[in-house]
Design an enzyme around this catalytic site. Structure first.
Site, PDB file in Angstrom:
ATOM      1  N   ASN A 136       0.830  -1.221   0.000  1.00 44.82           N
ATOM      2  CA  ASN A 136       0.000   0.000   0.000  1.00 44.82           C
ATOM      3  C   ASN A 136       0.863   1.269   0.000  1.00 44.82           C
ATOM      4  OD1 ASN A 136       0.976   0.103   2.620  1.00 44.82           O
ATOM      5  ND2 ASN A 136      -1.025   0.255   3.619  1.00 44.82           N
ATOM      6  N   GLU A 143       1.672   4.634   7.580  1.00 43.46           N
ATOM      7  CA  GLU A 143       0.596   4.150   6.720  1.00 43.46           C
ATOM      8  C   GLU A 143       0.008   5.291   5.879  1.00 43.46           C
ATOM      9  OE1 GLU A 143       0.267   1.061   6.363  1.00 43.46           O
ATOM     10  OE2 GLU A 143      -0.556   0.005   8.101  1.00 43.46           O
TER      11      GLU A 143
END
Ligand code: PGA
Length: 244
Positions: A136, A143
């Site tokens: 991702n 993140e």
């Protein structure tokens, strides 16, 4: 970003090991930023081989790992401290007290994180930071999100990352939901960065890192701003990036 293409995982690992060994040969007391995961495993194996052949010593090296699952102690087989000891530190001559991995059991993660950043600064910053890239686009456990965040801190893992990492656990439910991760300040503060990528499942993230806008939704894209980044990637990981 300099790109070094490798045929496959084995060649990527060999090239990465030589890159790191060169750093340590040039500066034996280097501060290394180290990473865990499937990607650097082969690199550590190659480095152990180089050490056993007498080609490099880690005797004066200091190291700071990127991250640790929050709630896992050093004896847990899936903790990153355990990974580093088992897969690298125990097989080379690094002084155990010179190796740092965030404390997944810290009762005060905020204070711990601030101290971790201070320790990196006091060590003179990171000479060479080794990174993997999440499918991702995360680097360490930074993140995807709305903003880039600089400091080491406790974070919630995205569902995508929990699913990616479930392969190391008996079930997805056992994957910790939080981690302490180095922030982008220490990572981007490194004098040199080496990022590795292997496999088709990294091809979209690699393409976006190289060609996309600098966007906190693809954290690795911020590496475009660093003056000394080398990507060593295999053909599968580069398969979607144009003209590489
Ligand atoms: P992997 O993880 O090396 O296990 O693919 C990379 C990462 O999530 O940074």
């Amino acid at each position: 970003m300099k790109i070094i293409k490798a045929k496959d995982y084995v060649e990527m690992s060999r090239k990465a090991a030589y890159y790191i060994a060169d750093q340590v040969l040039l500066k034996p007391n280097s501060v290394l930023g180290l990473a865990t995961g499937s990607t650097p495993l082969g690199t550590y194996q190659e480095l152990i081989q180089l050490y056993q052949n007498g080609e490099v010593s880690f005797n004066q090296v200091r190291s700071f790992n990127l991250d640790e699952y929050y709630s896992l102690g050093p004896d847990h087989p899936q903790s990153y401290r355990y990974f580093m000891d088992e897969n690298f530190f125990n097989h080379v001559d690094v002084q155990p007290e010179n190796t740092h991995v965030p404390d997944g059991l810290s009762p005060n993660p905020d204070a711990f994180s601030a101290d971790y950043d201070r320790q990196i600064t006091n060590a003179g910053g990171i000479d060479l930071q080794l990174l993997g890239i999440g499918s991702n686009g995360h680097i360490a456990f930074n993140e995807p999100g709305n903003v880039f965040i600089a400091q080491t801190r406790l974070v919630d893992l995205k569902e995508h990352t929990i699913e990616d990492n479930a392969r190391f656990f008996d079930s997805k439910d056992e994957v910790p939901r939080q981690a302490i991760t180095m922030g982008l300040k220490s990572i981007l503060g490194a004098k040199r960065i080496l990022i590795l990528a292997s496999g088709e499942n990294k091809a979209d993230a690699v393409k976006a890192m190289l060609e996309g806008p600098i966007d906190p939704n693809l954290p690795a894209s911020i590496l475009q701003l660093h003056p000394n980044v080398t990507l060593i990637a295999d053909e599968a990981a580069l398969s979607k990036a144009g003209n590489r």
